[in-house]
Design a protein around this motif. Structure first.
Motif, PDB file in Angstrom:
ATOM      1  N   ARG A  79      59.740  49.174  22.941  1.00 33.87           N
ATOM      2  CA  ARG A  79      58.256  48.954  23.073  1.00 33.87           C
ATOM      3  C   ARG A  79      57.568  47.440  23.211  1.00 33.87           C
ATOM      4  O   ARG A  79      58.336  46.698  22.551  1.00 33.87           O
ATOM      5  N   ARG A  80      57.113  47.437  24.298  1.00 36.87           N
ATOM      6  CA  ARG A  80      56.223  46.206  24.378  1.00 36.87           C
ATOM      7  C   ARG A  80      54.762  46.287  24.761  1.00 36.87           C
ATOM      8  O   ARG A  80      54.335  47.344  25.339  1.00 36.87           O
ATOM      9  N   GLY A  81      53.914  45.390  24.262  1.00 36.00           N
ATOM     10  CA  GLY A  81      52.582  45.309  24.646  1.00 36.00           C
ATOM     11  C   GLY A  81      52.377  44.048  25.784  1.00 36.00           C
ATOM     12  O   GLY A  81      52.532  43.181  25.517  1.00 36.00           O
ATOM     13  N   ILE A  82      51.888  44.625  26.626  1.00 36.09           N
ATOM     14  CA  ILE A  82      51.499  43.653  27.880  1.00 36.09           C
ATOM     15  C   ILE A  82      50.024  43.554  28.123  1.00 36.09           C
ATOM     16  O   ILE A  82      49.429  44.405  28.584  1.00 36.09           O
ATOM     17  N   VAL A  83      49.458  42.328  27.982  1.00 36.87           N
ATOM     18  CA  VAL A  83      48.084  42.068  27.843  1.00 36.87           C
ATOM     19  C   VAL A  83      47.761  41.670  29.473  1.00 36.87           C
ATOM     20  O   VAL A  83      48.562  41.148  30.093  1.00 36.87           O
ATOM     21  N   PHE A  84      46.472  41.974  29.759  1.00 31.56           N
ATOM     22  CA  PHE A  84      46.345  41.566  31.318  1.00 31.56           C
ATOM     23  C   PHE A  84      44.687  41.133  31.141  1.00 31.56           C
ATOM     24  O   PHE A  84      43.930  41.313  30.404  1.00 31.56           O
ATOM     25  N   ALA A  85      44.310  40.257  32.226  1.00 27.55           N
ATOM     26  CA  ALA A  85      42.836  39.723  32.050  1.00 27.55           C
ATOM     27  C   ALA A  85      42.689  39.534  33.479  1.00 27.55           C
ATOM     28  O   ALA A  85      43.333  38.624  34.495  1.00 27.55           O
ATOM     29  N   LEU A  86      41.441  39.962  33.935  1.00 30.40           N
ATOM     30  CA  LEU A  86      41.095  39.768  35.435  1.00 30.40           C
ATOM     31  C   LEU A  86      39.744  39.160  35.412  1.00 30.40           C
ATOM     32  O   LEU A  86      38.533  39.837  35.024  1.00 30.40           O
ATOM     33  N   GLN A  87      39.399  37.913  35.706  1.00 28.19           N
ATOM     34  CA  GLN A  87      38.313  37.286  36.032  1.00 28.19           C
ATOM     35  C   GLN A  87      37.535  37.240  37.071  1.00 28.19           C
ATOM     36  O   GLN A  87      38.413  37.304  38.336  1.00 28.19           O
ATOM     37  N   MET A  88      36.418  37.817  37.518  1.00 25.85           N
ATOM     38  CA  MET A  88      35.757  38.214  38.743  1.00 25.85           C
ATOM     39  C   MET A  88      34.481  37.578  38.795  1.00 25.85           C
ATOM     40  O   MET A  88      33.672  37.672  37.929  1.00 25.85           O
ATOM     41  N   THR A  89      33.844  37.545  40.186  1.00 21.08           N
ATOM     42  CA  THR A  89      32.612  37.218  40.240  1.00 21.08           C
ATOM     43  C   THR A  89      32.192  38.389  41.515  1.00 21.08           C
ATOM     44  O   THR A  89      32.808  38.200  42.639  1.00 21.08           O
ATOM     45  N   LEU A  90      31.250  39.214  41.033  1.00 22.24           N
ATOM     46  CA  LEU A  90      30.909  40.208  42.171  1.00 22.24           C
ATOM     47  C   LEU A  90      29.356  40.300  42.249  1.00 22.24           C
ATOM     48  O   LEU A  90      28.599  39.887  41.243  1.00 22.24           O
ATOM     49  N   PRO A  91      29.030  40.878  43.396  1.00 27.26           N
ATOM     50  CA  PRO A  91      27.503  40.915  43.538  1.00 27.26           C
ATOM     51  C   PRO A  91      26.924  42.035  42.885  1.00 27.26           C
ATOM     52  O   PRO A  91      27.583  43.265  42.678  1.00 27.26           O
ATOM     53  N   LEU A  92      25.758  41.822  42.294  1.00 28.13           N
ATOM     54  CA  LEU A  92      25.105  42.894  41.812  1.00 28.13           C
ATOM     55  C   LEU A  92      23.874  43.039  42.549  1.00 28.13           C
ATOM     56  O   LEU A  92      22.988  42.277  42.583  1.00 28.13           O
TER      57      LEU A  92
END
Length: 138
Positions: free
Chosen positions: A93-106
């Protein structure tokens, strides 16, 4: 077994030394002075894997605006889940973290949807939503 352990929206998220750091996690509203604007935020979470031979997982994050003709922005990436990079615990068993920083139009007020999908599993793994509302007049 391969599964999405958790996922959330945040003002900011990064991974340092295998640890996930977030600021302003789990928001459900965003205030806008005027539209359209560009908003910066993050999607973060953890994938759980206990398949010893698995090396990679494809993760797709989909941003969907409100409205009758929604704008869809999609980002996909291969994530290294190997036992070489992520030392196992409790067997394989492994826990793999992820993060995606984004700039998007609202582009309009309403409910925006963010789908987090491990492509190797069936269906969308997590659906996150936030509402864009007018900022209070001061």
């Amino acid at each position: 077994m391969l599964e999405l352990d958790y996922a959330f929206l945040a003002d900011y998220a990064s991974i340092q030394g295998g640890l996930l750091t977030t600021v302003g996690a789990s928001f459900t509203r965003m205030e806008a002075q005027a539209l359209p604007i560009h908003a910066s935020f993050a999607v973060a979470g953890r994938i759980r894997c206990d398949e010893a031979e698995r090396e990679w997982v494809k993760l797709t994050i989909r941003f969907i605006s409100p409205g009758e003709d929604p704008t869809v922005v999609e980002a996909s990436n291969q994530i290294d889940v190997s036992t070489t990079t992520h030392l196992p615990y409790s067997g394989h068993r492994r826990g793999i973290v992820f993060a995606l920083q984004m700039t998007l139009p609202l582009i309009e007020l309403g409910i925006y949807t963010v789908e987090v999908d491990i492509d190797e599993t069936e269906g969308v793994d997590r659906t996150l939503k936030f509402e864009v509302i007018p900022a209070p007049v001061t």
